[in-house]
Design a protein around this motif. Sequence first.
Motif, mmCIF file in Angstrom:
data_model
loop_
_atom_site.group_PDB
_atom_site.id
_atom_site.type_symbol
_atom_site.label_atom_id
_atom_site.label_comp_id
_atom_site.label_asym_id
_atom_site.label_seq_id
_atom_site.Cartn_x
_atom_site.Cartn_y
_atom_site.Cartn_z
ATOM 1 N N TYR A 11 -2.640 61.590 15.194
ATOM 2 C CA TYR A 11 -2.583 63.047 15.282
ATOM 3 C C TYR A 11 -3.510 63.660 14.241
ATOM 4 C CZ TYR A 11 0.586 62.466 11.286
ATOM 5 O OH TYR A 11 1.123 62.111 10.070
ATOM 6 N N HIS A 60 -7.335 51.956 13.019
ATOM 7 C CA HIS A 60 -8.295 52.822 13.701
ATOM 8 C C HIS A 60 -9.397 52.021 14.380
ATOM 9 C CE1 HIS A 60 -6.679 56.693 12.835
ATOM 10 N NE2 HIS A 60 -6.812 56.601 11.522
ATOM 11 N N LEU A 102 -8.415 51.303 18.022
ATOM 12 C CA LEU A 102 -7.980 52.384 18.895
ATOM 13 C C LEU A 102 -9.140 53.263 19.338
ATOM 14 C CD1 LEU A 102 -4.861 53.320 16.772
ATOM 15 C CD2 LEU A 102 -4.858 52.044 18.910
ATOM 16 N N TRP A 121 -9.577 56.534 19.856
ATOM 17 C CA TRP A 121 -9.250 57.944 19.702
ATOM 18 C C TRP A 121 -9.859 58.483 18.413
ATOM 19 C CZ3 TRP A 121 -3.290 56.818 19.503
ATOM 20 C CH2 TRP A 121 -2.947 56.263 18.284
ATOM 21 N N HIS A 165 -8.168 60.638 16.308
ATOM 22 C CA HIS A 165 -7.140 61.170 15.420
ATOM 23 C C HIS A 165 -7.374 60.695 13.988
ATOM 24 C CE1 HIS A 165 -4.889 62.786 18.753
ATOM 25 N NE2 HIS A 165 -4.814 61.599 19.334
ATOM 26 N N THR A 169 5.446 61.902 18.490
ATOM 27 C CA THR A 169 4.350 62.338 19.359
ATOM 28 C C THR A 169 4.480 63.819 19.700
ATOM 29 O OG1 THR A 169 4.292 60.121 20.344
ATOM 30 C CG2 THR A 169 3.114 61.853 21.499
ATOM 31 N N THR A 173 -1.014 61.451 20.031
ATOM 32 C CA THR A 173 -1.063 60.417 21.063
ATOM 33 C C THR A 173 -0.427 59.151 20.518
ATOM 34 O OG1 THR A 173 -3.140 61.302 21.942
ATOM 35 C CG2 THR A 173 -2.553 59.062 22.582
ATOM 36 N N PHE A 177 0.309 55.025 20.971
ATOM 37 C CA PHE A 177 -0.222 53.819 21.596
ATOM 38 C C PHE A 177 0.844 52.745 21.533
ATOM 39 C CE2 PHE A 177 -2.650 49.754 21.344
ATOM 40 C CZ PHE A 177 -3.205 49.799 22.614
ATOM 41 N N TYR A 231 -1.551 54.275 26.380
ATOM 42 C CA TYR A 231 -1.639 55.498 25.587
ATOM 43 C C TYR A 231 -0.680 56.524 26.178
ATOM 44 C CZ TYR A 231 -5.841 53.761 23.238
ATOM 45 O OH TYR A 231 -6.725 53.026 22.479
ATOM 46 N N ASN A 277 0.498 60.508 25.851
ATOM 47 C CA ASN A 277 0.422 61.870 25.353
ATOM 48 C C ASN A 277 1.812 62.503 25.434
ATOM 49 O OD1 ASN A 277 -2.437 61.947 24.815
ATOM 50 N ND2 ASN A 277 -2.739 61.977 27.037
#
Length: 253
Positions: free
Chosen positions: A22, A79, A82, A84, A86, A117, A123, A125, A132, A134
Amino acid sequence: MKIRKKAPKPALTKPPLYLIGYRGTAPPIEELKAWYDLHYGGPLLGQEGSGSPTLVVRHGPWQAHIATKLPEANAAEWHRLLAWGHQALGTVAPTAVGPGIIVDTILLTARLARGLTLLTQGTAFDLTCHDYLNPSDWQDRPLNMFMIQDHVSIRHQETEDGAADWFYTLGLTKFGLDELELIQPRGLPERETIELLLSAVDEVQRGGHNPKVGQNLDLPDLAQTVRIVKHRTAAPTGQMRAFRQIADVSIEG
């Protein structure tokens, strides 16, 4: 002689089941507790971990570990895995428990991940299912409802030689069980195969143990029977997992 009471042992943790990415500020733990109590009755109790960003939370006899925001050094390791953008990262992990309360512990873990979330509008995982999620993807279930398809997904791809279709589960390992798989000729309808796998998943999870090779599983909801025909390991997501292959034997005499 003065008797010294032993300090309670900390609950053992497993690797995270969920990562929550996030942007912005992590929600206060009291906000998560209030959200949980509103939706699931509570009370959700928490105890700060000693020298750790992880909080041990408890609802009744079930416990989980939650970090609303990992330190940057810890988050950087995740990270890289992933897809994304965020900046902040939280985690939710179950405690190591016996088979008697594992279902409720997995439920608690999923509910905490859903809450984090929603509160962050981030998001999640699912590390086991590689899904994933949301905020709008989470299923809102009442406290007393458990549906295995919320925790296990079915995947489909060709076999390595391209000669057949490979259907397999991701998620049974959350419950300490081997995943299931089914291999069939290409071109057959997918819907019936997925229904068969989900029904077999439900029976295996209810039984609480891995069926042996050669064992039959009756699936009353489909009026069908499957047999465990093989046990092997494979790595469809890059991580080695144990699989038990099933075959429909309902047509046998």
